[in-house]
Design a protein around this motif. Structure first.
Motif, mmCIF file in Angstrom:
data_model
loop_
_atom_site.group_PDB
_atom_site.id
_atom_site.type_symbol
_atom_site.label_atom_id
_atom_site.label_comp_id
_atom_site.label_asym_id
_atom_site.label_seq_id
_atom_site.Cartn_x
_atom_site.Cartn_y
_atom_site.Cartn_z
ATOM 1 N N THR A 158 67.988 14.044 85.116
ATOM 2 C CA THR A 158 68.522 12.749 85.568
ATOM 3 C C THR A 158 67.573 11.600 85.280
ATOM 4 O O THR A 158 67.899 10.442 85.549
ATOM 5 N N GLY A 159 66.410 11.884 84.752
ATOM 6 C CA GLY A 159 65.405 10.863 84.465
ATOM 7 C C GLY A 159 64.047 11.515 84.307
ATOM 8 O O GLY A 159 63.921 12.755 84.368
ATOM 9 N N PRO A 160 62.989 10.731 84.129
ATOM 10 C CA PRO A 160 61.662 11.319 83.938
ATOM 11 C C PRO A 160 61.226 12.160 85.137
ATOM 12 O O PRO A 160 61.514 11.821 86.287
ATOM 13 N N ALA A 161 60.518 13.234 84.856
ATOM 14 C CA ALA A 161 60.004 14.090 85.926
ATOM 15 C C ALA A 161 58.991 13.343 86.782
ATOM 16 O O ALA A 161 58.899 13.561 87.995
ATOM 17 N N MET A 162 58.240 12.460 86.163
ATOM 18 C CA MET A 162 57.219 11.672 86.866
ATOM 19 C C MET A 162 56.984 10.390 86.087
ATOM 20 O O MET A 162 57.437 10.244 84.943
ATOM 21 N N THR A 163 56.266 9.455 86.668
ATOM 22 C CA THR A 163 55.894 8.243 85.945
ATOM 23 C C THR A 163 54.681 8.524 85.074
ATOM 24 O O THR A 163 53.957 9.515 85.278
ATOM 25 N N ARG A 164 54.428 7.665 84.128
ATOM 26 C CA ARG A 164 53.226 7.816 83.302
ATOM 27 C C ARG A 164 51.974 7.716 84.167
ATOM 28 O O ARG A 164 50.998 8.442 83.954
ATOM 29 N N ALA A 165 52.018 6.833 85.163
ATOM 30 C CA ALA A 165 50.865 6.685 86.054
ATOM 31 C C ALA A 165 50.610 7.977 86.826
ATOM 32 O O ALA A 165 49.456 8.372 87.038
ATOM 33 N N GLN A 166 51.667 8.651 87.249
ATOM 34 C CA GLN A 166 51.495 9.922 87.943
ATOM 35 C C GLN A 166 50.932 10.991 87.011
ATOM 36 O O GLN A 166 50.108 11.814 87.434
ATOM 37 N N ALA A 167 51.379 10.997 85.766
ATOM 38 C CA ALA A 167 50.844 11.953 84.798
ATOM 39 C C ALA A 167 49.347 11.735 84.608
ATOM 40 O O ALA A 167 48.557 12.690 84.580
ATOM 41 N N VAL A 168 48.936 10.475 84.482
ATOM 42 C CA VAL A 168 47.510 10.160 84.343
ATOM 43 C C VAL A 168 46.753 10.584 85.596
ATOM 44 O O VAL A 168 45.649 11.141 85.519
ATOM 45 N N GLN A 169 47.348 10.335 86.767
ATOM 46 C CA GLN A 169 46.711 10.722 88.029
ATOM 47 C C GLN A 169 46.495 12.226 88.098
ATOM 48 O O GLN A 169 45.438 12.701 88.536
ATOM 49 N N ALA A 170 47.486 13.005 87.665
ATOM 50 C CA ALA A 170 47.362 14.461 87.683
ATOM 51 C C ALA A 170 46.298 14.933 86.687
ATOM 52 O O ALA A 170 45.514 15.848 86.985
ATOM 53 N N ILE A 171 46.268 14.331 85.507
ATOM 54 C CA ILE A 171 45.244 14.680 84.514
ATOM 55 C C ILE A 171 43.853 14.363 85.061
ATOM 56 O O ILE A 171 42.923 15.170 84.951
ATOM 57 N N ALA A 172 43.718 13.200 85.684
ATOM 58 C CA ALA A 172 42.431 12.805 86.258
ATOM 59 C C ALA A 172 42.002 13.789 87.353
ATOM 60 O O ALA A 172 40.811 14.113 87.488
ATOM 61 N N ALA A 173 42.973 14.280 88.140
ATOM 62 C CA ALA A 173 42.657 15.255 89.182
ATOM 63 C C ALA A 173 42.117 16.537 88.565
ATOM 64 O O ALA A 173 41.165 17.144 89.087
ATOM 65 N N GLY A 174 42.720 16.978 87.453
ATOM 66 C CA GLY A 174 42.230 18.177 86.772
ATOM 67 C C GLY A 174 40.817 18.003 86.251
ATOM 68 O O GLY A 174 39.980 18.909 86.352
ATOM 69 N N ILE A 175 40.536 16.842 85.678
ATOM 70 C CA ILE A 175 39.184 16.557 85.196
ATOM 71 C C ILE A 175 38.189 16.598 86.352
ATOM 72 O O ILE A 175 37.098 17.184 86.249
ATOM 73 N N ALA A 176 38.573 15.996 87.483
ATOM 74 C CA ALA A 176 37.692 15.963 88.654
ATOM 75 C C ALA A 176 37.422 17.374 89.190
ATOM 76 O O ALA A 176 36.309 17.674 89.650
ATOM 77 N N LEU A 177 38.435 18.246 89.136
ATOM 78 C CA LEU A 177 38.237 19.626 89.580
ATOM 79 C C LEU A 177 37.169 20.328 88.750
ATOM 80 O O LEU A 177 36.322 21.057 89.286
ATOM 81 N N VAL A 178 37.207 20.125 87.452
ATOM 82 C CA VAL A 178 36.218 20.752 86.576
ATOM 83 C C VAL A 178 34.820 20.215 86.874
ATOM 84 O O VAL A 178 33.844 20.974 86.958
ATOM 85 N N ARG A 179 34.724 18.914 87.039
ATOM 86 C CA ARG A 179 33.415 18.330 87.331
ATOM 87 C C ARG A 179 32.842 18.892 88.630
ATOM 88 O O ARG A 179 31.649 19.205 88.715
ATOM 89 N N ALA A 180 33.694 19.012 89.639
ATOM 90 C CA ALA A 180 33.234 19.555 90.915
ATOM 91 C C ALA A 180 32.801 21.010 90.774
ATOM 92 O O ALA A 180 31.792 21.436 91.365
ATOM 93 N N GLN A 181 33.547 21.791 89.980
ATOM 94 C CA GLN A 181 33.181 23.187 89.764
ATOM 95 C C GLN A 181 31.845 23.308 89.033
ATOM 96 O O GLN A 181 31.016 24.155 89.369
ATOM 97 N N LYS A 182 31.646 22.459 88.046
ATOM 98 C CA LYS A 182 30.369 22.517 87.321
ATOM 99 C C LYS A 182 29.214 22.146 88.243
ATOM 100 O O LYS A 182 28.149 22.788 88.211
ATOM 101 N N GLN A 183 29.411 21.143 89.075
ATOM 102 C CA GLN A 183 28.359 20.746 90.007
ATOM 103 C C GLN A 183 28.027 21.862 90.998
ATOM 104 O O GLN A 183 26.897 21.980 91.455
ATOM 105 N N SER A 184 29.029 22.700 91.300
ATOM 106 C CA SER A 184 28.794 23.805 92.234
ATOM 107 C C SER A 184 28.238 25.042 91.539
ATOM 108 O O SER A 184 27.976 26.048 92.196
ATOM 109 N N GLY A 185 28.072 24.971 90.209
ATOM 110 C CA GLY A 185 27.417 26.054 89.485
ATOM 111 C C GLY A 185 28.297 26.903 88.599
ATOM 112 O O GLY A 185 27.806 27.837 87.957
#
Length: 358
Positions: free
Chosen positions: A140-167
């Motif tokens: 019926t329309g887009p699954a999400m907005t482009r801004a939401q897609a960017v937000q989700a991608i940014a969250a994934g990047i942040a998860l990796v950074r946090a994991q690396k910081q934890s070792g």
């Protein structure tokens, strides 16, 4: 994070360190064993060396990120179950009762359940990266907005950074979300320019009628949203899920942080494909665990010239479906002894007298 900020961030991804790869290859060749005797495991170590810049990469500390989200397209009858199953699995992930959690414990691997946007209230114990309570129905329309897609991608990047910081020294990708084989098939069909029917399977066991509903829903979603394969972020926003977008960010985060990421299965592969379309340099980081029906389409050999060595991610395992949850943990089971061999096996030049430092 905005689209421009994401674009600028990804421009910082560096190419693989070919000197480290060559050093790792030379060390394998010097060891007292048949040349290439460990097959893809040798190439995997070389890939990790190129990504990390360390000829002796250490991947002994590992974790699994399991990203969970619900998908509005489930309303079209594309799955055997409803969104309540996503919640039930996430609850069991946080309680460490799932098969992945049990297998991970045996492999001495941490598991991090992540709520990217399941329906209903948040689940206690899950990392909160919620974008929304599930995506919209893409028919019926887009699954999400482009801004939401960017937000989700940014969250994934942040998860990796946090994991690396934890070792953490290596990450594997997992996901849970009823309907996410539908969203993955839709995204793959557009990005690869393949017929929907070719990219679409039965998921968790759809009947013939269910499979046809799934194909029909994807075709209607594509017709409704007109996604452009040249705009991978737009494709992800139009047809994807928060879990796929988050996993895309995990792969991109691995490239940025020089942390190896294991790609395992179709959904993870589609997320990796999105990452590489957004940032071609991110291709350097992926380690493909197993080959499936569409793996050759998602990860074809990459050659700059016909006489160059492929640098694609040939799977370590070639197995037939059905695949058990957490199959990538079989790869983790053999990484440790392979790493010990790489570090400690005698070389021909030492005459088998002393262990050789790489």
């Amino acid at each position: 994070m905005t689209e421009n900020e994401l674009k600028n961030l990804l421009a910082a991804v560096t190419p693989p360190d070919e000197a480290a790869r060559a050093a790792a290859h030379a060390h394998w060749a010097a060891l007292a064993k048949p040349l290439g005797g460990l097959g893809r495991l040798e190439a995997m170590v070389e890939d990790a060396a190129a990504l990390t810049g360390d000829p002796v990469p250490d991947v002994s500390r590992r974790a699994v990120l399991v990203l969970c989200a619900d998908n509005g397209v489930v309303a079209q009858g594309v799955s055997q179950t409803d969104a309540s199953v996503t919640r039930a699995v996430l609850e069991n992930l946080t309680a460490r009762r799932t098969s992945v959690c049990r297998m991970a414990a045996a492999a001495h691997c941490d598991v991090m359940p992540v709520d990217m946007g399941i329906a209903g209230a948040p689940v206690p114990g899950a990392a909160d990266c919620r974008i929304a309570a599930g995506t919209a129905d893409f028919t019926t329309g887009p699954a999400m907005t482009r801004a939401q897609a960017v937000q989700a991608i940014a969250a994934g990047i942040a998860l990796v950074r946090a994991q690396k910081q934890s070792g953490a020294q290596m990450l594997a990708t997992g996901e849970m979300g009823i309907g996410n084989t539908t969203t993955s098939s839709a995204v793959a069909s557009v990005l690869l320019g393949r017929p929907v029917a070719e990219m679409t399977g039965r998921g968790a066991g759809l009947s013939d009628a269910g499979l046809q509903r799934k194909i029909d829903a994807i075709e209607r979603g594509i017709a409704r949203n007109h996604p452009d394969a040249a705009d991978p972020l737009g494709v992800l926003a139009a047809l994807g899920g928060f879990d796929i977008a988050g996993l895309c960010g995990v792969f991109l985060g691995g490239a940025l942080e020089r942390l190896p990421i294991v790609m395992d299965g179709f959904i993870s592969g589609v997320a990796a494909l999105c990452a590489v379309r957004l940032c071609p340099a991110a291709e350097k980081l992926q380690i493909s665990c197993r080959a499936g029906r569409v793996c050759p389409l998602l990860c074809p050999p990459v050659k700059a010239q016909s006489d160059e060595k492929p640098v694609s991610h040939r799977p370590v395992f070639s197995v037939s479906p059905p695949f058990p949850p957490g199959f990538f943990l079989h790869l983790f089971d053999i990484i440790h002894p392979s790493q010990r061999l790489y570090r400690e096996l005698f070389t021909l030049s030492t005459g088998f007298s002393t262990p050789s430092p790489p």
